[in-house]
Scaffold this motif. Structure first.
Motif, PDB file in Angstrom:
ATOM      1  N   GLN A 254       0.824  -1.210   0.000  1.00  0.00           N
ATOM      2  CA  GLN A 254       0.000   0.000   0.000  1.00  0.00           C
ATOM      3  C   GLN A 254       0.856   1.258   0.000  1.00  0.00           C
ATOM      4  O   GLN A 254       0.544   2.235  -0.676  1.00  0.00           O
ATOM      5  CB  GLN A 254      -0.919  -0.004   1.223  1.00  0.00           C
ATOM      6  N   ALA A 256       3.941   1.373  -1.040  1.00  0.00           N
ATOM      7  CA  ALA A 256       4.998   1.229  -2.052  1.00  0.00           C
ATOM      8  C   ALA A 256       6.379   1.306  -1.417  1.00  0.00           C
ATOM      9  O   ALA A 256       7.305   1.931  -1.947  1.00  0.00           O
ATOM     10  CB  ALA A 256       4.849   2.282  -3.145  1.00  0.00           C
ATOM     11  N   SER A 285       2.442  -8.198  -4.852  1.00  0.00           N
ATOM     12  CA  SER A 285       1.738  -6.917  -4.750  1.00  0.00           C
ATOM     13  C   SER A 285       2.705  -5.764  -4.541  1.00  0.00           C
ATOM     14  O   SER A 285       2.551  -4.686  -5.129  1.00  0.00           O
ATOM     15  CB  SER A 285       0.723  -6.966  -3.596  1.00  0.00           C
ATOM     16  N   ASN A 289       3.137  -2.889  -7.292  1.00  0.00           N
ATOM     17  CA  ASN A 289       2.841  -1.487  -6.989  1.00  0.00           C
ATOM     18  C   ASN A 289       4.042  -0.574  -7.219  1.00  0.00           C
ATOM     19  O   ASN A 289       3.876   0.627  -7.425  1.00  0.00           O
ATOM     20  CB  ASN A 289       2.382  -1.351  -5.532  1.00  0.00           C
ATOM     21  N   CYS A 317      -1.103  -7.307 -11.193  1.00  0.00           N
ATOM     22  CA  CYS A 317       0.189  -6.676 -11.481  1.00  0.00           C
ATOM     23  C   CYS A 317       0.336  -6.412 -12.978  1.00  0.00           C
ATOM     24  O   CYS A 317       0.716  -5.305 -13.390  1.00  0.00           O
ATOM     25  CB  CYS A 317       1.317  -7.569 -10.976  1.00  0.00           C
TER      26      CYS A 317
END
Length: 526
Positions: A254, A256, A285, A289, A317
């Motif tokens: 979330q 990054a 993830s 991201n 992704c």
């Protein structure tokens, strides 16, 4: 006990489940293996080896015939076994519990645990209430089960009552109970209370840290989760386990936080930890991201037993970075393998089609959901509205909303308003905004978006009316902020933000930089 009497007892105990075959087993066993010489320890060993509901009922009947039905310890074992292998409604376990005349705290705890694990969760609280009325004092093992049931129901009010009981009985400093309180408040979204409980635990263990990190992550406090993770590893010398990493990886994705993601990935490899589906999906993830698609694919390839979560992470992704063919090919591969796509996978694929402008493919995938037994939710319709809106098919998007079999919510109308803004369709935007002002009245974004459309059209009276609504309803727009990562630390700040401990130095540096820019500008024109 003669045959008829035993048969009646078994029928009374099990109802229609006491079949002829079951009853015959008991009487054969009674005659052939000397059931009359068994004691409670023998039955305890039998229950520990039991792995099925049918076997459990047979042992239960032997316990009844042997005259051990009123043994509290054996009854507790029987209730626990029914909770593990019996009917999902805890009905058989409750029969054993209700027939027992002498119930100790262990038996009450086992009954509460069964309801807390299987439901109905309300019944766990009812049993706890009856336990208190029976003057049986709860112990440190009672409250975690009760709090688990409260958490499952998201009932903060009743959980706070249990918290008061904990304090009254002086269990608030107990590690086991403290961890349960922490997890309960986090599950109910009361993250401030979780942090208070966490701070009051005198000797935290790895479960305490994991629960608090997971609580921050699940409630959207990614930055706080990362800070706590760093404090756990660097300041308190706790080495993360599998549960720690499963809790922190979504927060890193979330935020990054690629440097922490690299550290975690390296730690997993050096420690020899197995990269299971949960760890793999988290790593994918993070890399997705942060734009590291190739590394994400390498992680995906290393997972031997890929489940739907891993496939979803990789498809998402690919889709978010414009690798449309790879995402769609991977979706086809899932279908070929017979894994069976879920609702989240369809969201990922529809979003991919939306960003790539693949209207026909999007409709094809959307209509195929029923063939896989997936029920369309508001989010799926919102994806289709977004897809049609991006393709300038606003009228078709509006018709789709009108024919929805479920009520259209804020996600659907939000997608329509966004598409109307992009293509400057004020009439449709007004209709969508009118719905959003009812469905999501406290979201300042809808009012501001409509006001900007009015500004572009030069309709200043409508601009003033939209902004007046925001002021009258006292709707506050969330404060915007920026974030920068320096040496694995995330620093968040807003406009004229003076909350940073080095605020004075920061502003002085900015002023000096502005002065240097002014000097360079003067030199340019000399």
């Amino acid at each position: 006990m003669h045959l008829l009497g035993s048969r009646v007892m078994l029928k009374h105990l099990f109802g229609s489940t006491a079949t002829r075959e079951t009853i015959r087993f008991y009487f054969i066993g009674r005659a052939s293996i000397g059931i009359q010489n068994r004691d409670s320890y023998d039955y305890t060993h039998l229950l520990e080896r039991c792995r099925s509901s049918s076997c459990l009922k047979k042992i239960h009947a032997q316990i009844v015939i042997g005259g051990f039905e009123q043994n509290p310890f054996l009854a507790a074992k029987l209730v626990g076994a029914y909770g593990d292998y019996g009917a999902p409604d805890m009905g058989d376990a409750r029969k054993v519990f209700d027939r027992l005349s002498d119930r100790d705290v262990f038996l009450w705890n086992v009954m509460i645990r069964g309801y807390a694990n299987l439901g109905p969760f309300e019944e766990a609280l009812n049993v706890y209430h009856h336990m208190r009325l029976s003057c049986v004092s709860a112990n440190r093992y009672t409250f975690p089960f009760v709090l688990k049931a409260c958490g499952a129901m998201k009932c903060v009010k009743r959980g706070k009552v249990i918290h008061a009981h904990v304090v009254k009985l002086a269990f608030d400093l107990d590690l086991y109970v403290g961890n349960a309180l922490l997890a309960f408040y986090a599950k109910c979204g009361a993250i401030e209370m979780s942090r208070v409980v966490f701070g009051e635990i005198p000797r935290k263990d790895i479960v305490s840290w994991n629960s608090m990190i997971s609580g921050y992550t699940s409630n959207g406090y990614a930055g706080e989760a990362i800070k706590l993770f760093r404090a756990m590893v660097q300041e308190h010398n706790f080495m993360p386990d599998n549960a720690t990493l499963v809790g922190i990886l979504p927060a890193c994705a979330q935020a990054a936080a690629i440097h922490i993601g690299f550290w975690i990935h390296t730690y997993i490899m050096k420690s020899g930890m197995e990269v299971n589906a949960f760890l793999a999906s988290g790593l994918i993830s993070i890399y997705g991201n942060c734009g590291h698609v190739k590394i994400a694919r390498d992680v995906f390839n290393q997972v031997c037993d890929k489940n739907i979560v891993v496939w979803n992470a990789m498809i998402r992704c690919y889709g978010m970075h414009g690798h449309t063919d790879e995402a769609l090919n991977m979706f086809s591969k899932v279908v070929e393998l017979g894994i069976g796509p879920d609702g989240l996978m369809f969201l990922c694929v529809l979003s991919t089609c939306s960003h790539a402008g693949l209207v026909s493919k999007g409709w094809e995938i959307f209509h195929s959901m029923e063939a896989y037994g997936i029920q369309k939710t508001e989010e799926h319709y919102a994806c289709m509205v977004d897809l049609l809106g991006r393709a300038r098919l606003l009228d078709e998007a509006a018709r789709l909303i009108e024919t929805m079999p479920i009520p259209a919510g804020k996600h659907v109308y939000g997608a329509l308003l966004g598409a109307s803004r992009v293509h400057n369709n004020i009439e449709l935007a007004e209709k969508a905004a009118e719905k959003l002002f009812v469905l999501d009245p406290d979201n300042a974004g809808w009012y501001i978006l409509l006001a900007k459309m009015y500004e572009d059209a030069g309709r200043w009276q409508d601009v003033a009316r939209a902004r007046k609504l925001v002021k009258e309803k006292e709707i506050r727009k969330p404060t915007g902020c920026s974030s920068v990562e320096i040496e694995s630390f995330h620093h968040t700040f807003g406009v004229q933000d003076e909350s940073h401990p080095c605020a004075q130095e920061i502003f002085e540096t900015l002023r000096s930089l502005e002065g240097m820019e002014d000097e360079e500008l003067v030199m340019t024109y000399m």
